[in-house]
Design an enzyme around this catalytic site. Sequence first.
Site, PDB file in Angstrom:
ATOM      1  N   GLY A  74      -1.285  22.168  27.255  1.00 23.24           N
ATOM      2  CA  GLY A  74      -2.445  22.499  26.438  1.00 23.24           C
ATOM      3  C   GLY A  74      -3.527  21.458  26.603  1.00 23.24           C
ATOM      4  O   GLY A  74      -3.259  20.309  26.964  1.00 23.24           O
ATOM      5  N   GLY A  76      -7.894  20.503  25.266  1.00 25.14           N
ATOM      6  CA  GLY A  76      -9.079  20.818  24.484  1.00 25.14           C
ATOM      7  C   GLY A  76     -10.097  19.718  24.649  1.00 25.14           C
ATOM      8  O   GLY A  76      -9.923  18.800  25.467  1.00 25.14           O
ATOM      9  N   ALA A  77     -11.172  19.813  23.842  1.00 24.83           N
ATOM     10  CA  ALA A  77     -12.239  18.829  23.958  1.00 24.83           C
ATOM     11  C   ALA A  77     -11.759  17.431  23.604  1.00 24.83           C
ATOM     12  O   ALA A  77     -12.239  16.434  24.143  1.00 24.83           O
ATOM     13  CB  ALA A  77     -13.411  19.225  23.058  1.00 24.83           C
ATOM     14  N   GLY A  78     -10.759  17.322  22.700  1.00 23.05           N
ATOM     15  CA  GLY A  78     -10.318  16.011  22.226  1.00 23.05           C
ATOM     16  C   GLY A  78      -9.191  15.388  23.019  1.00 23.05           C
ATOM     17  O   GLY A  78      -8.902  14.201  22.858  1.00 23.05           O
ATOM     18  N   GLY A  79      -8.533  16.171  23.900  1.00 29.00           N
ATOM     19  CA  GLY A  79      -7.431  15.594  24.642  1.00 29.00           C
ATOM     20  C   GLY A  79      -6.549  16.643  25.285  1.00 29.00           C
ATOM     21  O   GLY A  79      -6.911  17.820  25.376  1.00 29.00           O
ATOM     22  N   THR A  80      -5.372  16.198  25.723  1.00 34.08           N
ATOM     23  CA  THR A  80      -4.446  17.042  26.474  1.00 34.08           C
ATOM     24  C   THR A  80      -3.034  16.836  25.946  1.00 34.08           C
ATOM     25  O   THR A  80      -2.668  15.739  25.531  1.00 34.08           O
ATOM     26  CB  THR A  80      -4.495  16.695  27.980  1.00 34.08           C
ATOM     27  OG1 THR A  80      -5.823  16.880  28.463  1.00 34.08           O
ATOM     28  CG2 THR A  80      -3.549  17.579  28.783  1.00 34.08           C
ATOM     29  N   VAL A  81      -2.246  17.916  25.983  1.00 34.44           N
ATOM     30  CA  VAL A  81      -0.837  17.839  25.604  1.00 34.44           C
ATOM     31  C   VAL A  81       0.008  18.059  26.857  1.00 34.44           C
ATOM     32  O   VAL A  81      -0.203  19.033  27.592  1.00 34.44           O
ATOM     33  CB  VAL A  81      -0.481  18.880  24.529  1.00 34.44           C
ATOM     34  CG1 VAL A  81       1.002  18.787  24.164  1.00 34.44           C
ATOM     35  CG2 VAL A  81      -1.342  18.695  23.280  1.00 34.44           C
ATOM     36  N   ASP A 184      -5.569  23.874   8.530  1.00 30.51           N
ATOM     37  CA  ASP A 184      -5.886  24.536   9.799  1.00 30.51           C
ATOM     38  C   ASP A 184      -4.717  25.413  10.254  1.00 30.51           C
ATOM     39  O   ASP A 184      -4.358  25.409  11.431  1.00 30.51           O
ATOM     40  CB  ASP A 184      -6.222  23.488  10.866  1.00 30.51           C
ATOM     41  CG  ASP A 184      -7.038  24.066  12.029  1.00 30.51           C
ATOM     42  OD1 ASP A 184      -7.633  25.153  11.838  1.00 30.51           O
ATOM     43  OD2 ASP A 184      -7.076  23.445  13.101  1.00 30.51           O
TER      44      ASP A 184
END
Length: 340
Positions: A74, A76-81, A184
């Site tokens: 995964g 997103g704008a804030g990071g990666t998993v 959320d």
Amino acid sequence: MRPGDMPGRPRRRPDLTLPMPQRDAPSSLAVPLPLPPPASAPPGAMHPPAGVTTAAAGAAPPPLAELERIRRVGSGAGGTVWMVRHGSTGREYALKVLYGNHDDAVRRQIAREIAILRTAEHPAVVRCHGMCERGGELQILLEYMNGGSLEGRRIADERFLADVARQVLSGIAYLHRCHIVHRDIKPSNLLIDSARRVKIADFGVGRILKQTMDACNSSVGTIAYMSPERINTDLNDGAYDGYAGDIWSFGLSILEFYMGRFPFGENLGKQGDWAALMCAICYSDPPEAPATSSPEFRSFVGCCLQKNPAKRPSAAQLMQHPFVAGPQPLPLAASPSNPS
């Protein structure tokens, strides 16, 4: 922009009437910060927060140097998993890497949240093993769920959907007992594994990062699951109950699983502009389960999606609803990639 008031149409009351509990306010997240690892700890070692015993924190997680990045699961704008694997034991973890030069205040907030998440231990909550800073990145080691998220899944079988709802509700009830509000709940934050265990993820740290971003850049997907009174503070006399807000988001997610699309309209949920989406959530009648579904499911959804937050049952009360309180399903052999 704050939309003006508009009259709503009368709506049918849900079949189930439950007394509402007195909810306590969420407790402050001001807890002791994690101490730095001792000098003898290897570089990149994950460390538990101060004040957490070995029994509460679980077995010590392996140092980052012993974890191999297998694949990205995964981003997103804030990071990666990443899915990572411990070489000597073969155990798999999820490694969440947060990018960006976060200021000291944000780092302290994240450390406080991690200290709390490390103490959260429940079968329906993704386990947080620890956090460290490496090369300017914040890296968080989490429990790995090999089935991925439930985003985009359709679960038309009510028996299986009831089991999913029961698991998520038990996790929400646990968090609320700990005075933790998720804020959320949505399909992408509900993870499943090959045994069809469902767990809640991405609370705490994700919320902090969202708060540091410009509100205009908030994703439509996240707004889509917010309760009406959270979006428009003119509703409910400006009062916001985070516990009741989680119930709205949960109910909308469960209805989306059954329908196979966002309940307010697929275009609104995925591609629509935020103003149209906000108006639909705040001023349209709440979505209802299709007439072809069971009376128990229609009642369950109706309880969760009441416009008045004071009328929404708590997670603990919803656990007694006939839709989820019935016989539990037998283990299913189907792959979690196609849970319906």
